[in-house]
Design a protein around this motif. Structure first.
Motif, PDB file in Angstrom:
ATOM      1  N   PRO A 174       0.815  -1.225   0.000  1.00  9.06           N
ATOM      2  CA  PRO A 174       0.000   0.000   0.000  1.00  9.06           C
ATOM      3  C   PRO A 174       0.842   1.266   0.000  1.00  9.06           C
ATOM      4  N   ALA A 175       1.976   1.242   0.703  1.00 10.91           N
ATOM      5  CA  ALA A 175       2.816   2.444   0.763  1.00 10.91           C
ATOM      6  C   ALA A 175       3.402   2.768  -0.600  1.00 10.91           C
ATOM      7  N   VAL A 176       3.918   1.747  -1.291  1.00 12.71           N
ATOM      8  CA  VAL A 176       4.524   1.982  -2.607  1.00 12.71           C
ATOM      9  C   VAL A 176       3.453   2.361  -3.628  1.00 12.71           C
ATOM     10  N   VAL A 177       2.326   1.666  -3.616  1.00 14.09           N
ATOM     11  CA  VAL A 177       1.258   1.985  -4.560  1.00 14.09           C
ATOM     12  C   VAL A 177       0.737   3.395  -4.309  1.00 14.09           C
ATOM     13  N   GLY A 178       0.632   3.776  -3.050  1.00 12.88           N
ATOM     14  CA  GLY A 178       0.192   5.133  -2.736  1.00 12.88           C
ATOM     15  C   GLY A 178       1.170   6.178  -3.241  1.00 12.88           C
ATOM     16  N   ALA A 179       2.472   5.891  -3.114  1.00 14.08           N
ATOM     17  CA  ALA A 179       3.483   6.826  -3.613  1.00 14.08           C
ATOM     18  C   ALA A 179       3.421   6.939  -5.135  1.00 14.08           C
ATOM     19  N   LEU A 180       3.189   5.841  -5.821  1.00 10.02           N
ATOM     20  CA  LEU A 180       3.028   5.891  -7.275  1.00 10.02           C
ATOM     21  C   LEU A 180       1.802   6.716  -7.647  1.00 10.02           C
ATOM     22  N   ALA A 181       0.699   6.485  -6.931  1.00  9.58           N
ATOM     23  CA  ALA A 181      -0.550   7.173  -7.253  1.00  9.58           C
ATOM     24  C   ALA A 181      -0.411   8.679  -7.115  1.00  9.58           C
ATOM     25  N   ARG A 182       0.425   9.123  -6.163  1.00 11.33           N
ATOM     26  CA  ARG A 182       0.597  10.570  -5.983  1.00 11.33           C
ATOM     27  C   ARG A 182       1.322  11.216  -7.165  1.00 11.33           C
ATOM     28  N   GLN A 183       2.025  10.405  -7.946  1.00 13.53           N
ATOM     29  CA  GLN A 183       2.706  10.927  -9.134  1.00 13.53           C
ATOM     30  C   GLN A 183       1.834  10.870 -10.381  1.00 13.53           C
ATOM     31  N   GLN A 184       0.681  10.223 -10.270  1.00 13.84           N
ATOM     32  CA  GLN A 184      -0.151   9.955 -11.448  1.00 13.84           C
ATOM     33  C   GLN A 184      -1.099  11.122 -11.715  1.00 13.84           C
ATOM     34  N   PRO A 185      -1.170  11.590 -12.952  1.00 17.40           N
ATOM     35  CA  PRO A 185      -2.125  12.655 -13.271  1.00 17.40           C
ATOM     36  C   PRO A 185      -3.556  12.172 -13.060  1.00 17.40           C
ATOM     37  N   HIS A 186      -4.459  13.133 -12.868  1.00 22.22           N
ATOM     38  CA  HIS A 186      -5.868  12.773 -12.783  1.00 22.22           C
ATOM     39  C   HIS A 186      -6.317  12.105 -14.081  1.00 22.22           C
ATOM     40  N   TRP A 187      -7.108  11.060 -13.943  1.00 22.95           N
ATOM     41  CA  TRP A 187      -7.790  10.412 -15.068  1.00 22.95           C
ATOM     42  C   TRP A 187      -6.824   9.946 -16.159  1.00 22.95           C
ATOM     43  N   SER A 188      -5.640   9.492 -15.771  1.00 22.47           N
ATOM     44  CA  SER A 188      -4.699   9.019 -16.792  1.00 22.47           C
ATOM     45  C   SER A 188      -5.173   7.706 -17.418  1.00 22.47           C
ATOM     46  N   VAL A 189      -5.980   6.953 -16.677  1.00 23.93           N
ATOM     47  CA  VAL A 189      -6.534   5.702 -17.194  1.00 23.93           C
ATOM     48  C   VAL A 189      -7.920   5.984 -17.746  1.00 23.93           C
ATOM     49  N   SER A 190      -8.110   5.697 -19.025  1.00 22.56           N
ATOM     50  CA  SER A 190      -9.379   6.014 -19.677  1.00 22.56           C
ATOM     51  C   SER A 190     -10.491   5.076 -19.210  1.00 22.56           C
ATOM     52  N   SER A 191     -11.723   5.494 -19.476  1.00 22.87           N
ATOM     53  CA  SER A 191     -12.874   4.656 -19.133  1.00 22.87           C
ATOM     54  C   SER A 191     -12.823   3.324 -19.864  1.00 22.87           C
ATOM     55  N   LEU A 192     -12.411   3.358 -21.130  1.00 23.98           N
ATOM     56  CA  LEU A 192     -12.359   2.120 -21.897  1.00 23.98           C
ATOM     57  C   LEU A 192     -11.267   1.196 -21.351  1.00 23.98           C
ATOM     58  N   ALA A 193     -10.127   1.753 -20.962  1.00 25.20           N
ATOM     59  CA  ALA A 193      -9.066   0.927 -20.378  1.00 25.20           C
ATOM     60  C   ALA A 193      -9.536   0.306 -19.071  1.00 25.20           C
ATOM     61  N   ALA A 194     -10.243   1.073 -18.257  1.00 24.35           N
ATOM     62  CA  ALA A 194     -10.763   0.531 -16.999  1.00 24.35           C
ATOM     63  C   ALA A 194     -11.753  -0.594 -17.272  1.00 24.35           C
ATOM     64  N   SER A 195     -12.582  -0.420 -18.303  1.00 26.04           N
ATOM     65  CA  SER A 195     -13.527  -1.468 -18.659  1.00 26.04           C
ATOM     66  C   SER A 195     -12.803  -2.740 -19.079  1.00 26.04           C
ATOM     67  N   VAL A 196     -11.718  -2.588 -19.833  1.00 25.21           N
ATOM     68  CA  VAL A 196     -10.918  -3.737 -20.250  1.00 25.21           C
ATOM     69  C   VAL A 196     -10.354  -4.460 -19.036  1.00 25.21           C
ATOM     70  N   MET A 197      -9.884  -3.725 -18.052  1.00 27.09           N
ATOM     71  CA  MET A 197      -9.317  -4.347 -16.854  1.00 27.09           C
ATOM     72  C   MET A 197     -10.358  -5.205 -16.138  1.00 27.09           C
ATOM     73  N   GLU A 198     -11.578  -4.699 -16.066  1.00 23.96           N
ATOM     74  CA  GLU A 198     -12.639  -5.490 -15.448  1.00 23.96           C
ATOM     75  C   GLU A 198     -12.949  -6.731 -16.276  1.00 23.96           C
ATOM     76  N   ALA A 199     -13.086  -6.539 -17.588  1.00 30.02           N
ATOM     77  CA  ALA A 199     -13.501  -7.642 -18.455  1.00 30.02           C
ATOM     78  C   ALA A 199     -12.472  -8.756 -18.500  1.00 30.02           C
ATOM     79  N   THR A 200     -11.198  -8.411 -18.520  1.00 26.08           N
ATOM     80  CA  THR A 200     -10.152  -9.435 -18.653  1.00 26.08           C
ATOM     81  C   THR A 200      -9.753 -10.041 -17.315  1.00 26.08           C
ATOM     82  N   SER A 201     -10.384  -9.609 -16.254  1.00 25.13           N
ATOM     83  CA  SER A 201     -10.107 -10.190 -14.929  1.00 25.13           C
ATOM     84  C   SER A 201     -11.117 -11.256 -14.533  1.00 25.13           C
ATOM     85  N   THR A 202     -12.127 -11.485 -15.341  1.00 20.05           N
ATOM     86  CA  THR A 202     -13.134 -12.489 -15.018  1.00 20.05           C
ATOM     87  C   THR A 202     -12.544 -13.892 -15.173  1.00 20.05           C
ATOM     88  N   PRO A 203     -13.096 -14.873 -14.472  1.00 28.68           N
ATOM     89  CA  PRO A 203     -12.593 -16.251 -14.640  1.00 28.68           C
ATOM     90  C   PRO A 203     -12.624 -16.733 -16.083  1.00 28.68           C
TER      91      PRO A 203
END
Length: 849
Positions: free
Chosen positions: A720-749
């Motif tokens: 959590p500490a490292v991920v939080g530090a990375l997130a603080r460097q990340q611009p707002h909304w750098s991950v698009s809605s479509l990319a987020a949808s792909v992450m959900e879809a490809t994580s299913t069994p």
């Protein structure tokens, strides 16, 4: 005659009848029965699986193409050839009563079952119904009293309770249930634009068939199926025999070159039998591999297949293209059906091919699938003027222009009344057409006069290819190293000056910023970029289309974070979605305050490039090719507080054992593992993602496996500490809605299981590539992922570009030089084409040396 037989039908398309029919054929064959397979309708692909399952030629039974009177003789012929079968299993088409539109079921499964007096076993998908299935069976059983439904196989049962409910309701009708397949039991072939991928294109098909045979034997009552087949009444018929020439005995046999290989898998078994009976010797050649027509070729038969899929490999075989063009233009009688027409065109989707037909072809959004009647508008190679035949079309390409001045056919029916189609050509000026190129498929058992006319032309032709049979063939890539380099095939792609194509570095070029996509070109076969698919799979593409309507809202990645956390069994606070792994490297470089950073090479250059852009200059630990690029943990300095390594490593393909990487963990050190290709490893067995991520940061990419390089989808998993530090460097909304949808879809069994199946296919294809490289005397590095690193010699990569293949240059990776190339794993047809050209290049290099 006694002919045990059974028809496997379905209530509709997509119910599972191909899986069941092929499984039954394979299981009965493995149980010791001699099984003949047949397919209702014109389809070429299913009989290929039948042949794989039974070891006998797959046959077709189609009243439209062959005529009603020939169905029984052809059934008997298939059961008797090459030796008597114990029983015949006939796979139906579409729904049981679905035939040619407007004909009340002509050429349907029921029509063929009636003509052959065969009992029918119906496969029904029960995934969305229970007792209603019995009503469906009742309707199928009583709709036509001449069709005898002798049993039912239930497919895609959701549970034992569900299956029992359906079984009881069906058996109350007096119809036996012969088996129940659970929802996840199907072993099926992958599909593409014309349906199933042919068995000849799937090196894993035999292994998949073994699994299917085992499942079928376990879940379906094979003895009951044999009993039903054995109860079929005797038939009053004689087996079909091909026509012969009246003076055949006085004619010497002449060779007909028949296109085969993975790009030309469509031809009816009876076609070659008919050619032999007419005094012709069919000799199969592979347009992707062989560099000349067979010696003694006096005629050419180019059947159906998928040249549009394999256009890259076909277009680079310039020597064969030149030989075929020369043969056709000199008047060698040539029949080209559908795929054969495309092969003779000037180009397909921009890939230069033979150029004997004055047209270009390209993929089209609409599928052409229809039965038609055709007449010969004038005397052609296959038919006299006015002759009428029945055929079918099945393609998703279009030619420009759509036909020649002298058309091969005029089509009637299915909105094609009188329209000209194809080309009838006399390129050598003989006074009679010697080329018949058309989209129309015909069955020569139904129209023996077509084969007879072609045979007469071949026997009368003065042309015969006098080629040394030992010189051009590339059946074995080892033999190819001794071939002469002759012929250029004028329509093949020319060399380009695309960035990355030169041997020397641009003095101003930052090699750490180099990427494989700089080495590709639309006219080159791309073996430089490691994206598995040319496009996302249909289900994922559909999901993306569905979510386009969400683009007005700002992205919300919380659902993606939850899905990724569930997929890996870790906490949500340990997961950070990113715009591809590349963004994660940048975030890491911005975040780190490491005093002694270390990057282990060879590997992706992006991590070091990102660190240097952020003002951090890492040390390099360069692994040794002599050790197979294996990691010795002792080579990493103990006081290194940031260690970056790839696993599996790009470009070597080496997979470091988890235990070796775990030994690099230290208090005060962040171990960063780039696992961009870990989803190409069966079971992801050496991944460092776990509930304990202290001191470890794993970076992942979804773009390679799912064909999403243009979308940018990846994620990081760490404490959590490292991920939080990375997130603080990340611009707002750098991950698009479509990319987020792909992450959900490809994580299913289901998606994870699909990716796992893809890894098994990749393993087979990689083994094929490695074996081919070794056969050429090369020593590829032992890769376990979707690319292979090999040293071929300086200048070979550039020569391969000239011959139409883009390989990834090795000298942009620290620790490698210009003699190294990285080759992406592709399908065996593409790989074989590359090996064909590599063999010639290496031979030329040896001669120069």
């Amino acid at each position: 005659m006694r002919l045990p037989r059974v028809v496997i039908a379905a209530a509709a398309s997509g119910q599972g009848k191909t899986t069941v029919a092929v499984g039954v054929m394979a299981a009965l064959t493995r149980a010791g029965h001699v099984v003949a397979g047949a397919k209702v309708g014109p389809d070429f692909i299913d009989p290929g699986y039948h042949e794989l399952a039974t070891g006998r030629p797959g046959r077709n039974l189609d009243p439209w193409l062959q005529g009603e009177s020939r169905i029984l003789p052809l059934l008997a012929h298939g059961a008797a050839t090459p030796d008597p079968a114990d029983l015949t299993v006939v796979e139906g088409v579409m729904g049981l009563f679905d035939g040619r539109l407007g004909t009340d079921g002509w050429a349907s499964t029921a029509h063929v079952a009636t003509l052959t007096r065969s009992p029918v076993v119906v496969v029904i998908d029960i995934s969305s119904a229970s007792r209603t299935v019995a009503a469906t069976v009742h309707g199928l059983r009583t709709f036509d009293p001449d069709v005898r439904v002798a049993g039912v196989i239930l497919n895609k049962a959701g549970s034992t309770r569900h299956a029992d409910e359906v079984r009881r309701s069906v058996e109350q009708l007096g119809v036996p249930v012969l088996g129940v397949l659970p929802r996840d039991a199907g072993v099926s072939a992958p599909s593409r634009h014309l349906g199933l991928v042919p068995a000849a294109e799937r090196p894993e098909a035999a292994a998949a068939l073994d699994r299917l045979a085992e499942q079928t034997a376990e879940l379906i009552d094979l003895d009951a199926i044999v009993e039903i087949a054995s109860a079929a009444p005797d038939l009053d018929t004689l087996p079909w025999s091909p026509v012969t020439l009246p003076d055949r005995a006085r004619m010497p046999s002449r060779r007909v070159a028949v296109a085969g290989g993975r790009a030309f898998t469509f031809r009816y078994a009876e076609t070659e039998e008919q050619l032999r009976a007419l005094g012709l010797e069919p000799v199969v050649f592979d347009p992707a591999l062989d560099t000349a027509l067979p010696a003694g070729t006096a005629g050419i038969y180019l059947g159906g297949g998928f040249p549009e899929v394999h256009a890259g490999a076909l277009s680079t075989n310039r020597r064969l293209l030149a030989d075929v063009r020369d043969a056709v233009l000199s008047g060698v009688p040539t029949v080209a059906e559908c795929a054969g027409l495309l092969y003779l065109c000037e180009a397909v989707d921009g890939h230069g091919l033979v150029g004997a037909v004055p047209a270009r072809a390209a993929m089209h959004p609409r599928l052409t699938l229809r039965y038609v009647t055709a007449t010969a508008p004038e005397d052609t190679l296959l038919a006299p003027a006015g002759a009428e035949v029945r055929g079918h079309e099945f393609h998703r390409t279009r030619t420009t222009p759509g036909h020649g001045e002298r058309a091969a056919w005029r089509l009637h029916g299915s909105a094609a009344d009188g329209s000209p189609e194809g080309w009838s050509l006399d390129p050598a000026g003989t006074g009679s057409p010697t080329v018949h190129a058309s989209y129309l498929h015909t069955h020569w058992a139904g129209h023996p006069e077509l084969g007879l006319r072609f045979a007469e032309a071949v026997h009368a032709s003065p042309h015969e290819r006098s080629v040394d049979p030992g010189a051009p063939g590339v059946r074995s890539v080892v033999d190819a190293r001794s071939t002469n380099e002759s012929g250029t095939g004028g329509n093949a792609p020319a060399a380009t000056n695309h960035p990355g194509s030169g041997n020397a570095h641009d003095p101003g070029e930052d090699l750490l910023e180099h990427h494989g996509d700089l080495e590709t070109d639309p006219h080159l076969v791309d073996l430089a970029v490691n994206v598995r698919l040319a496009a996302p799979p249909p289900w994922l593409a559909n999901r993306l289309r569905e979510h386009i309507g969400d683009l007005a809202a700002y992205p919300d990645v919380r659902g993606a974070t939850r899905a990724l956390a569930r997929r890996h069994g870790v906490g949500e606070d340990t997961v950070l979605p990113t715009s591809g792994a590349a963004e994660a490297f940048v975030l890491l470089a911005r975040m780190t305050d490491a005093r002694r950073p270390v990057v282990v090479h060879p590997q992706f250059t992006e991590p070091e490039a990102a660190l240097r852009r952020a003002g951090v200059v890492p040390e390099r630990v360069v692994l040794d090719a002599a050790d197979g690029f294996r990691l010795e943990p002792g080579r990493v300095p103990d006081d290194a507080d940031l260690v970056v390594i790839g696993n599996p490593t790009n470009p070597t393909g080496v997979l470091h054992p988890r235990s070796v990487l775990e030994s690099l963990r230290r208090p005060g050190r962040l171990l960063v593992v780039d696992e961009a290709f870990m989803d190409t490893i069966t079971g992801e067995r050496d991944s460092l993602i776990s509930p304990d991520m202290d001191g470890v940061l794993v970076l992942r990419s979804l773009t390679k496996t799912w064909g999403l390089a243009g979308l940018r989808a990846g994620y990081a998993v760490g404490s959590p500490a490292v991920v939080g530090a990375l997130a603080r460097q990340q611009p707002h909304w750098s991950v698009s809605s479509l990319a987020a949808s792909v992450m959900e879809a490809t994580s299913t069994p289901a998606a994870v299981a699909e990716a796992e199946a893809a890894t098994r296919e990749t393993d087979l294809w990689r083994n094929h590539l490695v074996a081919g490289l070794r056969a050429l005397g090369l020593s590829p590095i032992a890769s376990q992922t979707s690319f292979v690193l090999v040293t071929v010699g300086a200048g070979v990569r550039e020569r391969m570009r000239e011959r139409g293949y883009a390989l990834r240059r090795g000298d942009t990776f620290p620790g490698l030089g210009p003699e190294w190339v990285r080759i992406a794993v592709r399908d065996p047809q593409t790989i074989d084409g590359m090996l064909r050209e590599l063999a010639t290049v290496l031979t030329t290099q040896e001669r120069i040396a």
